[in-house]
Motif scaffolding. Structure first.
Motif, mmCIF file in Angstrom:
data_model
loop_
_atom_site.group_PDB
_atom_site.id
_atom_site.type_symbol
_atom_site.label_atom_id
_atom_site.label_comp_id
_atom_site.label_asym_id
_atom_site.label_seq_id
_atom_site.Cartn_x
_atom_site.Cartn_y
_atom_site.Cartn_z
ATOM 1 N N ARG A 7 35.758 -32.859 -14.440
ATOM 2 C CA ARG A 7 35.101 -33.224 -15.160
ATOM 3 C C ARG A 7 34.547 -35.064 -15.053
ATOM 4 N N THR A 8 35.315 -35.801 -15.082
ATOM 5 C CA THR A 8 35.867 -36.857 -14.402
ATOM 6 C C THR A 8 35.348 -37.584 -13.136
ATOM 7 N N ALA A 9 36.081 -36.515 -12.125
ATOM 8 C CA ALA A 9 35.382 -36.482 -10.294
ATOM 9 C C ALA A 9 34.107 -37.293 -10.846
ATOM 10 N N ARG A 10 32.961 -36.326 -11.426
ATOM 11 C CA ARG A 10 31.593 -35.835 -11.432
ATOM 12 C C ARG A 10 30.806 -37.347 -12.451
ATOM 13 N N LYS A 11 31.767 -38.392 -12.968
ATOM 14 C CA LYS A 11 30.995 -39.371 -13.856
ATOM 15 C C LYS A 11 30.546 -40.378 -13.025
ATOM 16 N N ALA A 12 28.865 -40.882 -13.663
ATOM 17 C CA ALA A 12 28.685 -42.020 -12.970
ATOM 18 C C ALA A 12 29.890 -43.469 -13.599
ATOM 19 N N ALA A 13 29.480 -44.259 -11.947
ATOM 20 C CA ALA A 13 30.052 -45.818 -12.354
ATOM 21 C C ALA A 13 29.382 -45.765 -13.562
ATOM 22 N N THR A 14 29.685 -47.110 -14.780
ATOM 23 C CA THR A 14 29.854 -47.930 -15.708
ATOM 24 C C THR A 14 30.480 -49.416 -15.657
ATOM 25 N N ALA A 15 29.712 -49.641 -15.987
ATOM 26 C CA ALA A 15 29.886 -51.715 -15.673
ATOM 27 C C ALA A 15 31.434 -51.715 -17.019
ATOM 28 N N ALA A 16 31.786 -51.006 -17.703
ATOM 29 C CA ALA A 16 33.194 -51.516 -18.759
ATOM 30 C C ALA A 16 34.567 -50.864 -18.053
ATOM 31 N N ARG A 17 34.036 -49.600 -16.992
ATOM 32 C CA ARG A 17 34.601 -49.064 -16.380
ATOM 33 C C ARG A 17 35.238 -49.738 -15.173
ATOM 34 N N MET A 18 34.065 -50.310 -14.525
ATOM 35 C CA MET A 18 34.472 -51.131 -12.960
ATOM 36 C C MET A 18 34.250 -52.705 -13.474
ATOM 37 N N TYR A 19 34.716 -53.254 -14.761
ATOM 38 C CA TYR A 19 35.141 -54.876 -14.598
ATOM 39 C C TYR A 19 36.798 -54.232 -14.981
ATOM 40 N N ASP A 20 36.889 -53.124 -15.857
ATOM 41 C CA ASP A 20 38.555 -52.874 -16.301
ATOM 42 C C ASP A 20 38.923 -52.376 -14.473
ATOM 43 N N TYR A 21 38.463 -51.993 -13.429
ATOM 44 C CA TYR A 21 39.032 -51.353 -12.409
ATOM 45 C C TYR A 21 39.456 -53.381 -11.904
ATOM 46 N N PHE A 22 38.855 -54.215 -11.753
ATOM 47 C CA PHE A 22 38.889 -55.631 -11.157
ATOM 48 C C PHE A 22 39.351 -56.157 -11.694
ATOM 49 N N LEU A 23 39.651 -56.063 -13.255
ATOM 50 C CA LEU A 23 40.550 -56.425 -13.558
ATOM 51 C C LEU A 23 42.439 -55.831 -13.201
ATOM 52 N N GLY A 24 42.453 -54.285 -12.643
ATOM 53 C CA GLY A 24 43.518 -53.707 -12.178
ATOM 54 C C GLY A 24 43.948 -53.388 -13.233
ATOM 55 N N GLY A 25 42.824 -52.635 -14.654
ATOM 56 C CA GLY A 25 43.582 -51.472 -15.434
ATOM 57 C C GLY A 25 43.386 -50.661 -15.026
ATOM 58 N N ILE A 26 44.404 -49.512 -15.723
ATOM 59 C CA ILE A 26 43.934 -47.764 -15.455
ATOM 60 C C ILE A 26 43.066 -47.070 -15.913
ATOM 61 N N HIS A 27 41.440 -48.075 -16.539
ATOM 62 C CA HIS A 27 41.029 -46.945 -16.748
ATOM 63 C C HIS A 27 39.799 -46.878 -16.752
ATOM 64 N N ASN A 28 40.195 -46.331 -15.391
ATOM 65 C CA ASN A 28 38.361 -46.141 -14.514
ATOM 66 C C ASN A 28 38.662 -44.624 -13.536
ATOM 67 N N PHE A 29 37.640 -43.858 -13.295
ATOM 68 C CA PHE A 29 37.469 -42.789 -12.388
ATOM 69 C C PHE A 29 36.910 -43.401 -11.151
ATOM 70 N N GLU A 30 37.365 -42.281 -10.537
ATOM 71 C CA GLU A 30 36.967 -42.132 -9.113
ATOM 72 C C GLU A 30 35.675 -42.988 -8.627
#
Length: 268
Positions: A7-30
């Motif tokens: 389910r999560t593999a097909r999610k569209a990217a969002t600003a919140a999760r991209m920001y989490d990724y930029f910060l080195g977080g784990i709450h983001n999808f492919e």
């Protein structure tokens, strides 16, 4: 039944999760990681800008809590991971209360999981462009006392409202709801810094194409206008890396491409 990964593999990217990724977080999808990596190839400085913005928020919340504020309204909060607002505020006030607001339902769901039933820190879904709905939300009214000072955070959120008049109106309405003694913490991508990026090498705006939350940039003067009617804390509106309460900053030359204007102000 589909598993969570499919389910999560097909999610569209969002600003919140991209920001989490930029910060080195784990709450983001492919999808977030793929989109973020494409953006970073065009704008390599954005990861540093995101981390500078986070460091500014931590310093600003610490300052506001140190001034006696025990409750916070975090607009466009994304996912409250490491050094989130309630954790920082509670280092000063263990009873600090926080409401996180985001338009992304996945960010809100992740936030609720992270908060784990905390009675004094809640996450709600809301659109900052509808201040009345946010301010009137039952969880906001239950958690925050609008007769006591509040720390209002608008960190890296108003640049998702391209229309200047709308952004001004949103800031003005939320500030109007605050009692005297409240503080506003605000950051925004800076036109002057993004002008350093060599756009001739950019074939398309990957960020705007890949997410549902296109952004814009504003000049220092336009960001200062968002603090209208408030008393700016020194050093005023400066680059996020420069902000430290009470400091003196005389040179606001861009520190590099992709910078973020930042400031804190008090409502008197």
């Amino acid at each position: 039944m589909q598993d969570n990964n499919s389910r999560t593999a097909r999610k569209a990217a969002t600003a919140a999760r991209m920001y989490d990724y930029f910060l080195g977080g784990i709450h983001n999808f492919e999808a977030d990681r793929a989109a973020a990596d494409m953006v970073l190839r065009q704008y390599p400085s954005l990861r540093d800008a995101a981390r500078a913005n986070r460091a500014f928020v931590v310093d600003a919340v610490r300052h506001v809590a140190g001034a006696g504020v025990r409750q916070f309204l975090d607009l466009g909060s994304g996912i409250p991971t490491v050094d989130n607002v309630h954790t920082v505020a509670r280092r000063t006030h263990p009873d600090a209360r926080v409401v996180y607001v985001d338009i992304d339902p996945d960010a809100v769901a992740e936030s609720i999981d992270i908060l784990g039933g905390d009675r004094h820190a809640v996450a709600i879904r809301g659109d900052v462009q509808d201040p009345e709905a946010v301010l009137g939300h039952p969880d906001v009214r239950r958690t925050l006392d609008f007769d006591a000072p509040i720390g209002l955070l608008m960190a890296a959120i108003l640049h998702f409202i391209p229309d200047h008049a709308t952004a001004d109106r949103v800031a003005e309405r939320f500030v109007a709801a605050l009692p005297a003694g409240s503080f506003v913490v605000l950051s925004h991508t800076g036109t002057e810094s993004f002008a350093l990026i060599d756009r001739s090498t950019i074939d398309e705006n990957v960020y705007q194409r890949r997410t549902s939350t296109p952004g814009t940039v504003r000049t220092r003067a336009e960001v200062e206008r968002l603090f209208a009617g408030l008393e700016l804390v020194e050093p005023g509106v400066v680059w996020a890396q420069q902000w430290q309460a009470g400091a003196t900053v005389t040179d606001v030359t861009p520190l590099g491409p992709g910078g973020v204007w930042a400031g804190v102000a008090r409502k008197v």
